[in-house]
Design an enzyme around this catalytic site. Structure first.
Site, mmCIF file in Angstrom:
data_model
loop_
_atom_site.group_PDB
_atom_site.id
_atom_site.type_symbol
_atom_site.label_atom_id
_atom_site.label_comp_id
_atom_site.label_asym_id
_atom_site.label_seq_id
_atom_site.Cartn_x
_atom_site.Cartn_y
_atom_site.Cartn_z
ATOM 1 N N MET A 77 0.814 -1.208 0.000
ATOM 2 C CA MET A 77 0.000 0.000 0.000
ATOM 3 C C MET A 77 0.856 1.270 0.000
ATOM 4 O O MET A 77 2.075 1.219 0.164
ATOM 5 C CB MET A 77 -0.915 0.000 1.230
ATOM 6 C CG MET A 77 -1.893 -1.155 1.273
ATOM 7 S SD MET A 77 -2.893 -1.193 2.785
ATOM 8 C CE MET A 77 -3.853 0.316 2.602
ATOM 9 N N HIS A 78 0.170 2.398 -0.169
ATOM 10 C CA HIS A 78 0.711 3.745 0.076
ATOM 11 C C HIS A 78 1.700 4.252 -0.964
ATOM 12 O O HIS A 78 2.058 5.432 -0.950
ATOM 13 C CB HIS A 78 1.384 3.844 1.458
ATOM 14 C CG HIS A 78 0.640 3.229 2.582
ATOM 15 N ND1 HIS A 78 -0.678 3.520 2.840
ATOM 16 C CD2 HIS A 78 1.030 2.340 3.530
ATOM 17 C CE1 HIS A 78 -1.069 2.834 3.906
ATOM 18 N NE2 HIS A 78 -0.060 2.112 4.331
ATOM 19 N N ASP A 233 -2.529 -5.154 0.422
ATOM 20 C CA ASP A 233 -1.974 -6.452 0.801
ATOM 21 C C ASP A 233 -2.618 -7.041 2.045
ATOM 22 O O ASP A 233 -2.958 -8.233 2.096
ATOM 23 C CB ASP A 233 -0.455 -6.380 0.942
ATOM 24 C CG ASP A 233 0.026 -5.232 1.810
ATOM 25 O OD1 ASP A 233 -0.796 -4.477 2.390
ATOM 26 O OD2 ASP A 233 1.255 -5.057 1.915
#
Length: 477
Positions: A77-78, A233
Site C-alpha cells: 500500500m501507500h 496487501d
C-alpha cells in the site's frame, strides 16, 4: 479458474486456483528495493510489469489457463506512482516504508480535517505527504504529474488500460473519506490537487475492467477475463485467511508486522495510531496495528550474526521468560503506537553473558512486544479479537508464535499447510467479481494446531514488555 496476483515489496506472486479454491500452480518473481538515502525506499514500476509478465508466462507453462474467468490484484500500500500525460511513470515509486516525507506528514496531520475525514494519523509512509515532498523537492515532476496510482493499480492500468483503485488501498492515501468510501475533495484541495489526479473507485469484489486481448492471447487466457478490484496487501490477506467479520483477526509476520482485525462498522481512533481502513469487501472495515520491521528485523539480525534466520530461531527450544537483553525493532521508524519516523532499532541491557541465542530471543521478543503494543491499541478502541490466526514466514517459528500467544495471553491458531496470503485473497476476490459470490466464500482455513499461552510465563512477559516500553522512552540520538 481464477488467478491472484500479489505485488509484494520483495517479490510478485501469481497463484492459480480452481473452482474449489485449491491451488493449481504458482510462481514468484523476486523484486529489489532501492534505498538511495537513509529512510528512502523506492522501486521502478517497470520492474512490476516485467515481473508480472514473467509470472504469468510461467503459470501458462505449468497449467492450461484457458478456463480462467477472473484475475484479482493485491499489493503493498501507500506507494506514490506518479504518471505523466502519457501514463508513463515520471520517477521511481516512493514506497510504503519510505519516511522522507515526515515533515510534510506532520504538517498535514496538524490540519484537523485529515484525521476527522480519514480516521487516521497522516503517517510519513502514506501517499499524500509524498506528493507534497515531490512538489517541494522535485517541482518539475509534480507539475508534470497527471495521475497518482497505488502500486497494484499501476499493474491494473497495464492489464486493463483503466485508471481504477479500490477502497482498502485508497483508504491508505490520506485523501480518502474512509467512512463514506470515496475520495475527499477537501483533502485533495489541501494538497493542491483535485479529483482529476485520482483513479475511479470500485469495491474489491467488483469488476474493475477486463484483460487486454493481446495479453490474454499471449498468456493463453480467454477473452473477457475480468479484473477484480482486489485489495491492499493486508485486506487481501484478510480475505485469504477468512478474517472478514468482527471478532476475527490475524497476525502477520512478514517483512512488516501486522495485527489485523475485521470490523462490521467504521470505528476510528486515530490518536492510538491504529490504522482504520476499508476492507476489500463492501460495507466492511478493518483496524490494524502496523510495525515496520518484523521478519525484516530477524533477517537483519541473521545478516549481522552470519546465520540463516531459520537456523537462529530453530536453536531456541521452548519459549522461556524474556531475558535482560531488550531489542527495539525500529530499523526504519515505527507506526503503531508511536508514529515515530526518526526512531531507530537498538539493543539494551547487554552484559558479558549475552550470547547469540539471547540476542536472537531479544529480536523475536522485541517484535512480539511491538505486536503487544498494537494489541493494546486496538482493544482500547473496543475492537474485539476472539480468534487470532498467525500467517507469514515468521509464523513458522514455534518460539515466535509461542511468545506472541503468551504476550497477548490469547491462543494463536496455525493453519494447515497452504497459502492464505494476499495472492489467495486476490484470487478469491476474482471469484467474487466473476461469479457474483459474496463473503461466504472467504472461509477461514483448516487449523493444524493451536498454540496456547504459556500460563506460567505471562507475568514474565508482562514485565519484559514493561522493560521494552521503558527502553523506548530513553533519550535517543
Amino acid at each position: 479458474m481464477y488467478i491472484g496476483i500479489d505485488l509484494g515489496t520483495s517479490g510478485l506472486k501469481a497463484l492459480l486456483i480452481d473452482e474449489r479454491q485449491r491451488a493449481v500452480a504458482e510462481e514468484t518473481i523476486p523484486l529489489t528495493v532501492q534505498r538511495p538515502r537513509d529512510g528512502w525506499s523506492e522501486q521502478d514500476p517497470a520492474s512490476w510489469i516485467a515481473a508480472c509478465g514473467e509470472a504469468m508466462r510461467a503459470l501458462a507453462a505449468k497449467a492450461d489457463l484457458g478456463a480462467v474467468r477472473g484475475i484479482g490484484l493485491s499489493g503493498h500500500m501507500h506507494g506514490a506512482t506518479l504518471l505523466g500525460a502519457d501514463d508513463h511513470p515520471l520517477r521511481p515509486c516512493i514506497l510504503w516504508n519510505d519516511t522522507r516525507a515526515h515533515e510534510e506528514a506532520a504538517a498535514l496531520d496538524s490540519d484537523p480535517q485529515f484525521r476527522q475525514i480519514t480516521g487516521n494519523i497522516v503517517f510519513p509512509g502514506f501517499t499524500a505527504p509524498k506528493l507534497l515532498w515531490v512538489a517541494k523537492h522535485e517541482p518539475d515532476i509534480f507539475a508534470a504529474t497527471r495521475k497518482v496510482l497505488l502500486p497494484k493499480d499501476y499493474l491494473r492500468l497495464w492489464l486493463t488500460g483503466r485508471h481504477v483503485a479500490e477502497m482498502s488501498d485508497a483508504a491508505g492515501t490520506a485523501w480518502f473519506d474512509t467512512g463514506r468510501r470515496c475520495w475527499s475533495e477537501a483533502l485533495l484541495e489541501a494538497t493542491t490537487m483535485d479529483l482529476s489526479y485520482m483513479p475511479d473507485l470500485v469495491e474489491g469484489s467488483e469488476v474493475s475492467g477486463t484483460l487486454r486481448p493481446d495479453l490474454a492471447k499471449g498468456w493463453g487466457l480467454p477473452e473477457g477475463v475480468v479484473i477484480a478490484g482486489g485489495g491492499g496487501d493486508n485486506a487481501a490477506s484478510g480475505v485469504g485467511v477468512g478474517v472478514v467479520k468482527a471478532g476475527q483477526a490475524f497476525v502477520s509476520l512478514g517483512t512488516s508486522g501486522v495485527l489485523f482485525a475485521a470490523s462490521d462498522a467504521y470505528q476510528p481512533d486515530s490518536a492510538s495510531a491504529v490504522h482504520t481502513f476499508c476492507h476489500a469487501l463492501p460495507d466492511t472495515w478493518h483496524q490494524m496495528g502496523v510495525i515496520l520491521a518484523a521478519a525484516d528485523a530477524l533477517n537483519w539480525w541473521g545478516r549481522v550474526a552470519g546465520a540463516d534466520a531459520s537456523a537462529l530461531t530453530g536453536a531456541l527450544g521452548p519459549v522461556r521468560a524474556p531475558g535482560r537483553a531488550v531489542f527495539l525493532p525500529y530499523l526504519g521508524g515505527e507506526r503503531t503506537p508511536h508514529n515515530d519516523a526518526a526512531v531507530r532499532g537498538s539493543f539494551h541491557g547487554l552484559d558479558h553473558v549475552t550470547d547469540r541465542d539471547a540476542m536472537t530471543r531479544a529480536v523475536l521478543e522485541g517484535v512480539t512486544f511491538a505486536i503487544r503494543d498494537s494489541y493494546d491499541a486496538l482493544t482500547s478502541t473496543g475492537t474485539r479479537i476472539d480468534r487470532l490466526i498467525a500467517v507469514g514466514g515468521g509464523s513458522k517459528s514455534d518460539y515466535w508464535v509461542g511468545a506472541i500467544a503468551t504476550a497477548l495471553n490469547i491462543p494463536v491458531e496455525i493453519p494447515q499447510a497452504g497459502d492464505f496470503g494476499g495472492a489467495f485473497g486476490a484470487a478469491r476476490l476474482a471469484m467474487m467479481a466473476a461469479t457474483g459470490a459474496g463473503a461466504e466464500i472467504a472461509t477461514p482455513p483448516d487449523i493444524a494446531r493451536t498454540v496456547e499461552p504459556a500460563g506460567d510465563l505471562t507475568e514474565a512477559f508482562a514485565e519484559g514488555h514493561a522493560r521494552y516500553r521503558a527502553a523506548y522512552t530513553k533519550p535517543r540520538n
